[in-house]
Design a protein around this motif. Structure first.
Motif, mmCIF file in Angstrom:
data_model
loop_
_atom_site.group_PDB
_atom_site.id
_atom_site.type_symbol
_atom_site.label_atom_id
_atom_site.label_comp_id
_atom_site.label_asym_id
_atom_site.label_seq_id
_atom_site.Cartn_x
_atom_site.Cartn_y
_atom_site.Cartn_z
ATOM 1 N N LYS A 53 31.317 54.200 58.616
ATOM 2 C CA LYS A 53 30.580 54.808 57.489
ATOM 3 C C LYS A 53 29.643 53.779 56.834
ATOM 4 C CE LYS A 53 34.434 55.771 55.365
ATOM 5 N NZ LYS A 53 35.444 55.257 56.317
ATOM 6 N N SER A 54 30.191 52.615 56.510
ATOM 7 C CA SER A 54 29.356 51.591 55.844
ATOM 8 C C SER A 54 28.255 51.114 56.782
ATOM 9 C CB SER A 54 30.204 50.388 55.408
ATOM 10 O OG SER A 54 31.161 50.778 54.465
ATOM 11 N N THR A 55 28.576 51.024 58.070
ATOM 12 C CA THR A 55 27.561 50.595 59.040
ATOM 13 C C THR A 55 26.395 51.570 59.035
ATOM 14 O OG1 THR A 55 29.305 49.621 60.382
ATOM 15 C CG2 THR A 55 27.203 50.016 61.478
ATOM 16 N N PHE A 89 27.308 49.631 46.442
ATOM 17 C CA PHE A 89 28.255 49.154 47.444
ATOM 18 C C PHE A 89 29.702 49.467 47.056
ATOM 19 C CE2 PHE A 89 24.453 46.577 47.835
ATOM 20 C CZ PHE A 89 24.236 46.613 49.201
ATOM 21 N N GLN A 90 30.604 49.221 48.028
ATOM 22 C CA GLN A 90 32.034 49.472 47.803
ATOM 23 C C GLN A 90 32.566 48.615 46.652
ATOM 24 O OE1 GLN A 90 33.375 49.265 52.010
ATOM 25 N NE2 GLN A 90 34.777 50.899 51.559
ATOM 26 N N THR A 91 32.063 47.390 46.538
ATOM 27 C CA THR A 91 32.434 46.559 45.389
ATOM 28 C C THR A 91 31.142 46.169 44.669
ATOM 29 O OG1 THR A 91 32.412 44.683 46.894
ATOM 30 C CG2 THR A 91 34.563 45.594 46.341
ATOM 31 N N MET A 163 25.523 55.751 48.509
ATOM 32 C CA MET A 163 26.687 55.262 47.768
ATOM 33 C C MET A 163 27.864 55.095 48.716
ATOM 34 S SD MET A 163 26.428 57.319 44.212
ATOM 35 C CE MET A 163 26.451 58.956 44.871
ATOM 36 N N ASP A 164 28.367 53.860 48.765
ATOM 37 C CA ASP A 164 29.463 53.552 49.678
ATOM 38 C C ASP A 164 30.765 53.472 48.867
ATOM 39 O OD1 ASP A 164 31.045 52.781 51.730
ATOM 40 O OD2 ASP A 164 29.828 51.076 52.338
ATOM 41 N N GLU A 165 31.430 54.597 48.729
ATOM 42 C CA GLU A 165 32.667 54.685 47.944
ATOM 43 C C GLU A 165 32.518 53.989 46.587
ATOM 44 O OE1 GLU A 165 36.347 54.235 50.130
ATOM 45 O OE2 GLU A 165 35.175 53.918 51.957
ATOM 46 N N PRO A 166 31.507 54.372 45.791
ATOM 47 C CA PRO A 166 31.217 53.621 44.575
ATOM 48 C C PRO A 166 32.260 53.824 43.482
ATOM 49 C CG PRO A 166 29.881 55.576 44.635
ATOM 50 C CD PRO A 166 30.621 55.544 45.927
#
Ligand SMILES: Nc1ncnc2c1ncn2[C@@H]1O[C@H](COP(=O)(O)OP(=O)(O)OP(=O)(O)O)[C@@H](O)[C@H]1O
Ligand SMILES: [Mg+2]
Length: 188
Positions: A53-55, A89-91, A163-166
């Motif tokens: 997913k992030s890729t 990002f995720q973080t 949005m990556d699991e924000p």
């Protein structure tokens, strides 16, 4: 607005591999991904940890090139990052040497925008950080840092928001507030 391909965003046969461990074959992460989105659409990509997913988001953002295939956004072949395609990002990714206020105003200043103070104030209120404008990121909790990261991107009103699991590091109540904000807001 639709582009020459007929879609606002088109992911066309995107494949990506990464080097495997020594002596192993390459890791096939994305294999011929086809996806499109029209303006105003909200799309969720769901899958187990490590499925890519992030890729995929990084490829759409222009941070990472695909091995094969292409991403077309508003008629243009994506080949590098652009402020039009913003990423949360995720973080939280913040400038540690800048205050909350300066982190959120950074992109607006670079863009030479007017009414910076009004916009920054509004977005600080939206993410509930009114009394923390002059705090530095390391003086905030993880969830508060993530809220600054959200405000920093939203204030720029990008054409595409990736949005990556924000909400991963937000508490349940903040998560609800932020989700409803995303669905109802537009910058004015
Ligand atoms: N720069 C890299 N070099 C080598 N392998 C990578 C690299 N980036 C990602 N990978 C590998 O690609 C796969 C997919 O990673 P990715 O981060 O896209 O997964 P994800 O679906 O976002 O997972 P999660 O839900 O845990 O965030 C993983 O096996 C990961 O090890
Ligand atoms: Mg991920």
């Amino acid at each position: 607005m639709k582009n020459g391909t007929g879609h606002y965003l088109l992911i066309d046969g995107v494949s990506k591999t990464f080097p495997g461990q020594i002596g192993r074959e390459r890791l096939k992460v994305l294999d011929e991904i086809n996806l499109y989105a029209d303006e105003g659409e909200i799309i969720g990509i769901v899958g187990p940890s490590g499925c890519g997913k992030s890729t995929l988001l990084n490829i759409i953002a222009g941070f990472v090139p695909p091995d094969r295939g292409r991403v077309i956004f508003c008629g243009k072949h994506v080949q590098k990052p652009s402020p039009e395609r913003a990423v949360v990002f995720q973080t939280a990714v913040l400038f540690p040497w800048l205050t909350v206020w300066d982190n959120i105003s950074y992109g607006l200043k670079r863009r030479g925008e007017k009414n910076i103070a009004r916009l920054v104030k509004r977005y600080i209120q939206i993410v509930g950080l009114d009394s923390f404008e002059y705090y530095y990121p390391d003086q905030l909790s993880g969830g508060m840092q993530q809220r600054v990261a959200l405000a920093r991107v939203l204030v720029l009103n990008p054409r595409l928001l990736l949005m990556d699991e924000p909400f991963a590091s937000l508490d349940a109540l903040s998560r609800l507030t932020m989700s409803s904000f995303y669905l109802t807001s537009g910058r004015s």
